[in-house]
Design a protein around this motif. Structure first.
Motif: not given
Length: 871
Positions: A524-528, A574-579, A583-588
């Motif tokens: 959440e902090k990263t996205l904020f 694009k780089s920030r979004f991919q990062n 880091e956080f996209g591999h969950t369910t």
């Protein structure tokens, strides 16, 4: 002329167009000789003439023209303006005279008293099987005198234009220019009790059962969700009571000199039965006649008179029950499947890993997925718990996963002893045990990631998927015995210790554990921060704000830079979004591998990012700082009040909770680390099946069972032609959709004492769902019922998030939610924890919120009382 404005209740001309849905239904019931209180209709012609005589229609259409269903303020503004028009407009004399004359016919020729009446709106679009419109307009009870009656009729007419009704018509594409409203005036039954009866069980779909909700007094308290009613399940054929749940009825609606009011119920009726068995039999008999009349299951409002019956033919010969409404049940589930456990001697619970599988699983997960998870599950059952012979396994029953335990009493005792010993040892090293399991899972994923999927043979792809699923299942057995019980136990121990030493006015125990550094909070902090960075770049900010989410996701997949964004800014974006995804996209979102991961469906993350770009959503950094400050100040105050020894055990409980608390959220987030890779193997295999004609699309592989996938992979590897299984897919999807309507029992067998204790029947009917209060506050908002990432695009800022359960992958949705309601979970589940962090109310463990609440429905979530009211 007056006949076109007023009709007797049972008049044969009382059809839908003339008297509306409610009026037409009552006329039909009265003509069939059913016990309906006497009265009359004020027809739609009267409404239309009132509007014409006062030249209201152009002004009505102008007032509601700017109303938007998604903007409550515009709806309220339009509604107030239209209500003012109706209030100021005089009643045409010919209509007023007709209503006065009809009312006079209800008066007693002996006493000449003006009888109290119930005045109810009856819309032409109401109570139809395909449009559950009931309750959108108003009802006025205990109206006395012709003048008050005329005023109530005008108020009913104006209620055609409430904010809620306007929004409903917009959402359901009902032409605002063609609607009209009738009114029904009926003698008011002096009811000692009232309620609702469903001629088929609305929860399990059993057509042979009727469900009755009953409360003391007039029916408004139960219809409005102000009181928890008694719930009675009876056999339709005989009226025999199958179950009777007595609720604590705290409120009663009573008559006043003019109108009604709610009073606290403080006498013996509060905890007593509203109905005796003979009364249930009598009411069921009436309900059978009504269902037979309509040839479909009905939702019936009834009342029981406390004094001599109102006059009228419909009141004769039917005892003291009266019917005041009947309409079709609009969302009746299918005839229920039998919840038959695989072994009648076993116990099967919707717990443990099942909590991460709230919906029916795909055929492939129900076969391959469960089989591979059961390998390490069986191992832990044999080695750690002493349970042999496959007595500790997961099973899919009607599509829903249950944890089965088939044990002798000796094995139960042995397992309890082993669990106690295992738990004590794991609590000391839970973090280390999780980290060790995490390293093994990462290594297993890395080994599979090294493989080039396109070069693997079909059977190698399948074997790789099986190996990885077994590794994921093994990781769950690790956290099941370490971080999950350790974190929950530490919070329980700390809460008890805190309550012993804290004082009135000091923060609640759970607030001390807010703001801990977890994977969801880091995400959440990263996205904020990403949103704040974007907001500082005008061209990028405007593009992000104005571009639809699906187009924004597509733009991220191409090399070109959108105009007029500077190329450097776009590369960094694009780089920030991919990062972030790495880091956080591999969950369910859900443990069934049929569901894509956040890394594969970035749209929900982009929606949350847009919220932050627009300056909305709470600042997680500030929230964490405030939580840390409050925690340190509170703990310092408590420590200053005690000497060394109390501080020692209190500090021990605090430190334990602070140390292991984050591990729960982090380890659950880890549970989906391998799903992206796993889906890559299955996706490639599905693609090959589709190329050779076995299925139409690659993703249809999830609708095959393991044996079919095994067969196709072997045939493909041998170069043989593949059978066409595509015809099987639609049928299986249809079965899955029907299973989605089911409400799985918390435990099987259903007649066991444990199953009865955990039953969800308390929420089977009525307008109130009860659950566990897990985050304080009270909010009224639009329910957004979400089952999977496919639904996430419906979520708007301020909606109430309604789901089976939530996982860390759902956290971006909390930034948009005003409240949270779930089917399963507890005070220590993910949804509860995150809701408390966000400061929004949450009610969990309702059992059936996703089945009872309609998407888009207005609901009130009371996180203090653990109640959800369906408005």
């Amino acid at each position: 002329m007056s006949l076109q404005y007023v009709l007797p209740l049972a008049d044969p001309r009382a059809d839908l167009e003339t008297v509306g849905g409610k009026g037409a239904s009552l006329a039909r019931l009265a003509n069939a000789g059913l016990p309906v209180p006497g009265g009359f209709h004020v027809t739609t012609a009267a409404y239309k003439q009132f509007v014409i005589a006062n030249d209201l229609q152009p002004r009505i259409m102008a007032a509601q023209a700017s109303a938007e269903a998604s903007r409550p303020d515009t709806l309220e503004t339009a509604s107030r303006a239209i209500h003012d028009l109706f209030a100021r407009a005089p009643m045409p004399p010919e209509i007023a005279d007709a209503i006065r004359a009809a009312y006079a016919h209800l008066q007693s020729p002996i006493s000449n008293l003006q009888p109290p009446v119930a005045v109810r709106s009856s819309a032409t679009a109401e109570d139809l099987p395909e449009a559950s419109f009931a309750g959108q307009q108003e009802t006025f009870l205990n109206i006395r005198g012709a003048d008050d009656l005329l005023d109530a009729v005008k108020k009913c007419w104006a209620s055609l234009w409430t904010a809620r009704a306007i929004a409903y018509r917009i959402k359901n594409n009902i032409d605002q220019n063609t609607v009209a409203l009738a009114v029904v005036a009926q003698e008011l039954v002096d009811a000692e009790a009232a309620g609702i009866l469903f001629t088929a069980n609305p929860i399990n779909g059993r057509r042979g059962e009727m469900v009755i909700n009953a409360a003391w007094g007039l029916g408004e308290a139960i219809v409005g969700g102000l009181v928890s009613p008694d719930t009675i399940v009876a056999e339709k054929a005989t009226g025999q009571v199958k179950s009777y749940e007595v609720a604590e009825k705290t409120v009663i609606t009573v008559r006043t000199e003019k109108g009604t009011r709610e009073e606290t119920l403080a006498d013996g009726r509060r905890r007593s039965k509203v109905m005796h068995e003979a009364e249930v039999v009598e009411l069921v008999k009436i309900a059978r006649r009504i269902e037979s009349l309509y040839s479909s299951p009905q939702d019936i409002e009834w009342c029981r008179a406390a004094s001599p019956s109102p006059r009228g033919r419909a009141a004769k010969g039917e005892g003291k029950f009266f019917i005041v409404q009947s309409r079709p049940i609009t969302a009746l589930p299918p005839e229920p499947a039998q919840w038959i456990p695989p072994n009648p001697k076993g116990m099967y619970a919707r717990g443990s890993l099942c909590e991460h599988l709230p919906n029916p699983v795909s055929p492939l997960f129900g076969t391959l997925g469960i089989r591979m998870v059961n390998i390490p599950t069986k191992e832990i059952g044999e080695m750690a718990l002493g349970v042999g012979g496959g007595g500790y396994q997961y099973h899919a029953i009607n599509g829903y996963v249950f944890l089965g335990m088939v044990l002798t009493w000796r094995e139960w005792l042995a397992m309890a002893k082993a669990t106690s010993q295992l738990t004590r040892s794991m609590f000391k090293v839970s973090h280390e045990h999780w980290q060790e399991g995490r390293k093994k899972l990462i290594a297993a994923i890395a080994a599979q990631d090294e493989k080039e999927v396109k070069s693997l043979s079909p059977t190698a792809l399948l074997d790789s998927a099986r190996e990885l699923m077994a590794a994921i299942g093994r990781f769950y057995t690790v956290i099941q015995a370490s971080t999950l019980p350790s974190a929950s136990s530490s919070e329980i121990v700390f809460t008890r210790a805190y309550k012993m030493v804290s004082r009135k006015g000091e923060p609640k125990a759970e607030t001390i554990l807010f703001g801990l550094e977890t994977t969801p909070l880091r995400a959440e902090k990263t996205l904020f921060d990403f949103g704040a960075w974007t907001r500082e770049r005008p061209a990028l900010r405007d593009f992000t704000h104005h571009t639809p989410t699906d187009e924004l996701a597509a733009a991220l997949q191409v090399d070109s830079t959108p105009e007029p964004i500077p190329a450097e800014d776009w590369r960094e974006f694009k780089s920030r979004f991919q990062n972030y995804l790495d880091e956080f996209g591999h969950t369910t979102y859900e443990f069934d591998f049929m569901n894509p991961t956040p890394a594969e469906t970035p749209e929900v993350i982009l929606d949350a990012l847009k919220l932050y770009v627009d300056g909305k959503g709470s600042d997680p950094h500030a929230r964490q700082r405030e939580s840390t400050r409050q925690r340190e100040e509170t703990l310092q105050k408590i420590r200053s009040r005690f000497k060394l020894i109390p501080n020692r055990w209190f500090d021990k409980s605090v430190n334990w909770a602070l140390r292991v608390g984050p591990d729960r959220e982090d380890s659950i987030a880890d549970l989906g680390m391998g799903h992206t890779t796993l889906r890559r193997f299955l996706g490639e295999l599905g693609k090959r099946f589709a190329e050779y004609g076995a299925i139409q699309k690659a993703e249809e592989i999830y609708w095959l069972v393991e044996d079919e996938v095994d067969e196709l992979a072997s045939l493909l590897e041998r170069g043989e032609s593949l059978p066409d299984y595509s015809a099987r897919i639609p049928e299986r999807k249809a079965v899955w959709r029907e299973q989605m309507k089911l409400i799985p029992p918390a435990m099987l067998p259903e007649n066991s004492i444990w199953a009865k204790m955990l039953s969800w029947n308390r929420n089977s009917a009525g307008n109130v769902l009860t659950g566990v209060a897990s985050s304080a506050g009270k909010v009224t908002g639009t329910a957004r019922v979400l089952f999977s990432p496919e639904d996430f695009g419906k979520m708007k800022h301020g909606d109430v998030l309604v789901a089976g359960t939530t996982t860390p992958a759902w956290t971006p949705l909390f930034a948009m939610a005003s409240a949270v309601v779930t089917d399963v979970g507890g005070p220590l589940s993910h949804g509860s924890i995150v809701a408390r962090e966000y400061g929004i109310p949450a009610v969990v463990s309702t059992g059936m919120a996703t089945r009872r609440i309609a998407d888009g429905q207005t609901i009130t979530v009371d996180g203090n009382a653990g109640i959800v009211s369906l408005n």
